[in-house]
Design an enzyme around this catalytic site. Structure first.
Site, PDB file in Angstrom:
ATOM      1  N   CYS A 385      -4.335  -1.025  -3.185  1.00 36.69           N
ATOM      2  CA  CYS A 385      -4.069  -1.022  -1.908  1.00 36.69           C
ATOM      3  C   CYS A 385      -3.730  -2.748  -1.477  1.00 36.69           C
ATOM      4  O   CYS A 385      -2.510  -2.906  -1.777  1.00 36.69           O
ATOM      5  CB  CYS A 385      -5.444  -0.665  -1.129  1.00 36.69           C
ATOM      6  SG  CYS A 385      -4.793  -0.079   0.558  1.00 36.69           S
ATOM      7  N   HIS A 511      -6.277   4.632  -3.120  1.00 39.48           N
ATOM      8  CA  HIS A 511      -7.510   4.265  -3.932  1.00 39.48           C
ATOM      9  C   HIS A 511      -7.635   5.175  -5.075  1.00 39.48           C
ATOM     10  O   HIS A 511      -8.624   6.241  -4.824  1.00 39.48           O
ATOM     11  CB  HIS A 511      -8.790   4.162  -2.984  1.00 39.48           C
ATOM     12  CG  HIS A 511      -8.390   2.963  -2.055  1.00 39.48           C
ATOM     13  ND1 HIS A 511      -9.221   1.770  -2.120  1.00 39.48           N
ATOM     14  CD2 HIS A 511      -7.827   3.020  -0.826  1.00 39.48           C
ATOM     15  CE1 HIS A 511      -8.826   0.999  -1.238  1.00 39.48           C
ATOM     16  NE2 HIS A 511      -8.179   1.720  -0.344  1.00 39.48           N
ATOM     17  N   GLU A 513      -9.537   4.817  -7.362  1.00 43.45           N
ATOM     18  CA  GLU A 513     -11.057   4.645  -7.841  1.00 43.45           C
ATOM     19  C   GLU A 513     -11.954   5.868  -7.081  1.00 43.45           C
ATOM     20  O   GLU A 513     -13.061   6.266  -7.639  1.00 43.45           O
ATOM     21  CB  GLU A 513     -11.678   3.554  -7.508  1.00 43.45           C
ATOM     22  CG  GLU A 513     -11.783   3.210  -6.301  1.00 43.45           C
ATOM     23  CD  GLU A 513     -10.381   2.490  -5.414  1.00 43.45           C
ATOM     24  OE1 GLU A 513      -9.563   2.625  -5.802  1.00 43.45           O
ATOM     25  OE2 GLU A 513     -10.716   1.736  -4.370  1.00 43.45           O
TER      26      GLU A 513
HETATM   27  N1  GLN Z   1      -5.513  -4.150   4.674  1.00 42.81           N
HETATM   28  C1  GLN Z   1      -4.592  -3.554   4.037  1.00 42.81           C
HETATM   29  C2  GLN Z   1      -4.187  -2.301   4.914  1.00 42.81           C
HETATM   30  O1  GLN Z   1      -4.888  -2.205   5.962  1.00 42.81           O
HETATM   31  C3  GLN Z   1      -5.176  -2.878   2.692  1.00 42.81           C
HETATM   32  C4  GLN Z   1      -6.313  -1.985   2.881  1.00 42.81           C
HETATM   33  C5  GLN Z   1      -7.029  -1.707   1.733  1.00 42.81           C
HETATM   34  O2  GLN Z   1      -6.986  -2.625   0.597  1.00 42.81           O
HETATM   35  N2  GLN Z   1      -7.713  -0.818   1.524  1.00 42.81           N
HETATM   36  O3  GLN Z   1      -2.962  -1.790   4.986  1.00 42.81           O
END
Ligand code: GLN
Length: 537
Positions: A385, A511, A513
């Site tokens: 992310c 994600h 995970e």
């Molecule tokens: N802050 C970033 C976004 O909102 C990444 C979010 C994250 O790592 N879950 O796109």
């Protein structure tokens, strides 16, 4: 097997928090599924936030995201990892959500002029939410974990609601109370008084536990078991010892040895004649406890003081390490402490680097330096992310020469917004539950590291973000060697970037995970760990 009515098992906690109600619930769930039953686990959280999505990880640890896009408690991650079964919004209920529903109904006039009260309106809504899962017809058992500790003011409506349920359906409900038997080193004794008191507190609320699971650092022995049974009105074999173990994945076997599943079946009037199929679980445990090799990787994040903030990532690393017959030690590295002078010494001896998800600008320059170092030195890299977004920024700055490249999350004025706010986010004003959340399709490029890991072109992964890769820079990045190897074709969003000239450089907008389980370790984590083993320092 599922013809008899659904059974409800409630798990409460006494004496102190952090005794591991989530792991006990997941372990019991595992033992019941190993007998062929269909089980789901639910968590009731007594706080007033509608969901944990708006809470800082320092407050709450990781926010776990389900396929249907619910932002939930990290215990749901344990439920999925143990049961290998997806949870949903219905599996996590908070006081905030209960009150929100009741207040909305009141505003609509649904209560027909009545005074709206905790009993029956709030308790009815709690009961409805508990039975929602049971009423789907999909489950033989619904295990409901009640957050907090018995005696907390916040938990009272929940205890009252489950007391009523027990009264209404005696034969299909069971109470398990998880408690602590502390050891007083000076006296050389285990003490049962805190347990007696916490059971008394439950009794005052009208609940008699059927089973006591006793967390302890030392074997409690039959004398103490008898004492607990006598003082707390439970049968002797319903006093279950739960000793500390080296890995949470041992707990189902420990509970089986103690007979937790047998007592539960007996008390619910169910036959104890099914074969308990735990071979896959035991194979996993055997491999986990007897690794053939060992590596150390670095996890760069900003909540490294609180490892619960990255719970699913660390569990995914354990699953993937086991799949690779490798013990993986994780070196936690604070992003704010990384600079270009110390990065090589901080990363010395590490076989790979994972850059964690995150929000806001704290620590991002350190993460970018980390990515630059691993890219230039052919060290396996896995960015999740925000970690993926920063990999794009690093490449744009240091390879394309756009020194001002950034994400508009950190720098709204940047001349090179390689990561920017998603179109659908532009009208969003409320914070809670409004990110791009839940599972989305992704199409992979053949011959990429991603494809070679999944061995499948079409995948689905869970998301939690507001910002995205800016397609205006896609060609320029591609020409210089960073390619998009995973696309959501419906909205033309870049979900994965890779550098094919590097041994293993993968950044993912989703994600992974959240989907790794004991039975199905995640392909990308497995691929990453395999690359790290190859690169062993
Ligand atoms: N802050 C970033 C976004 O909102 C990444 C979010 C994250 O790592 N879950 O796109």
């Amino acid at each position: 097997m599922s013809k008899s009515p659904v059974k409800y098992i409630f798990v409460t906690g006494g004496v102190t928090s952090s005794l591991g109600k989530g792991i006990i619930s997941a372990s019991l769930g595992k033992l019941l599924t190993a007998r062929g039953y269909s089980v789901t686990i639910q968590k009731l959280d007594p706080y007033i936030n509608v969901d944990p999505g708006t809470m800082n990880p320092y407050e709450h640890g990781e926010c776990y995201v389900t396929d249907d896009g619910a932002e939930t408690d990290l215990d749901l991650g344990h439920y999925e990892r143990f049961l290998n079964h997806s949870t949903s919004q219905a599996n996590n209920v908070t006081t905030g959500r209960i009150y929100q529903t009741v207040i909305q109904k009141e505003r609509k006039g649904d209560y027909l002029g009545k005074t709206v009260q905790i009993i029956p309106h709030i308790t009815d809504e709690i009961k409805r939410r508990i039975q929602l899962l049971g009423n789907t017809g999909k489950y033989d058992f619904v295990i409901t974990e009640i957050g907090g500790t018995v005696g907390d003011i916040e938990a009272l409506p929940y205890i009252e609601a489950v007391r009523q349920l027990k009264w209404e359906q005696e034969d299909t409900t069971l109470f398990i109370h998880l408690t602590l038997i502390p050891y007083l080193a000076a006296a050389g004794e285990l003490k049962t008084k805190p347990t007696q008191h916490s059971v008394k507190t439950l009794l005052e609320a009208g609940v008699q536990p059927d089973v006591l699971v006793c967390r302890t650092e030392h074997p409690i022995g039959s004398e103490i078991k008898r004492k607990i049974a006598r003082f707390c009105n439970v049968e002797l074999d319903a006093v279950i010892e739960s000793m500390d173990v080296s890995t949470i994945y041992e707990v189902p076997l420990l509970m089986q040895k103690e007979g937790l599943d047998k007592v539960v079946l007996r008390k619910l009037g169910l036959e104890d004649n099914a074969e308990v199929k735990l071979e896959q679980w035991c194979d996993f445990l055997e491999k986990l406890q007897n690794p053939e090799k060992e590596i150390t990787i670095g996890l760069v994040g900003k909540y490294v003081e609180l490892q619960d903030a990255y719970k699913s990532i660390t569990e995914s690393i354990i699953h993937a390490g086991t799949e690779n017959a490798c013990k993986v030690k994780v070196n936690w590295i604070h992003a704010e402490e990384i600079n270009s002078n110390n990065v090589s010494s901080k990363f010395a001896g590490l076989s790979g680097i994972l850059v964690a998800p995150g929000f806001g600008d704290r620590g991002i320059e350190g993460k970018i330096i980390a990515i630059q170092y691993v890219r230039a030195n052919n060290i396996p890299f896995f960015g999740i992310c925000l970690g993926m977004q920063l990999a794009v920024i690093e490449f744009a700055r240091n390879i394309l020469g756009h020194t001002d490249a950034s994400s508009t999350e950190m720098n709204e004025q940047t001349s090179t917004p390689v990561i920017n706010l998603m179109d659908k986010q532009k009208e969003v004003t409320e914070k809670g539950g409004t990110m791009r959340l839940g599972a989305y399709d992704c199409l992979l490029t053949k011959d990429s590291n991603a494809y070679n890991s999944y061995k499948n072109l079409n995948i689905q992964e869970r998301h939690r973000h507001r910002y995205e890769f800016n397609n205006n820079y896609k060609n320029e990045l591609k020409k210089a060697g960073m390619i998009a190897t995973g696309i959501n074709t419906e909205n033309n969003l870049v979900e994965i970037v890779e550098i094919p000239s590097h041994p293993w450089f993968v950044g993912v907008q989703f994600h992974p995970e959240y989907k790794s389980t004991v039975v199905n370790p995640h392909p990308l984590f497995c691929g990453f760990i395999k690359a790290c083993v190859k690169n062993k320092k």
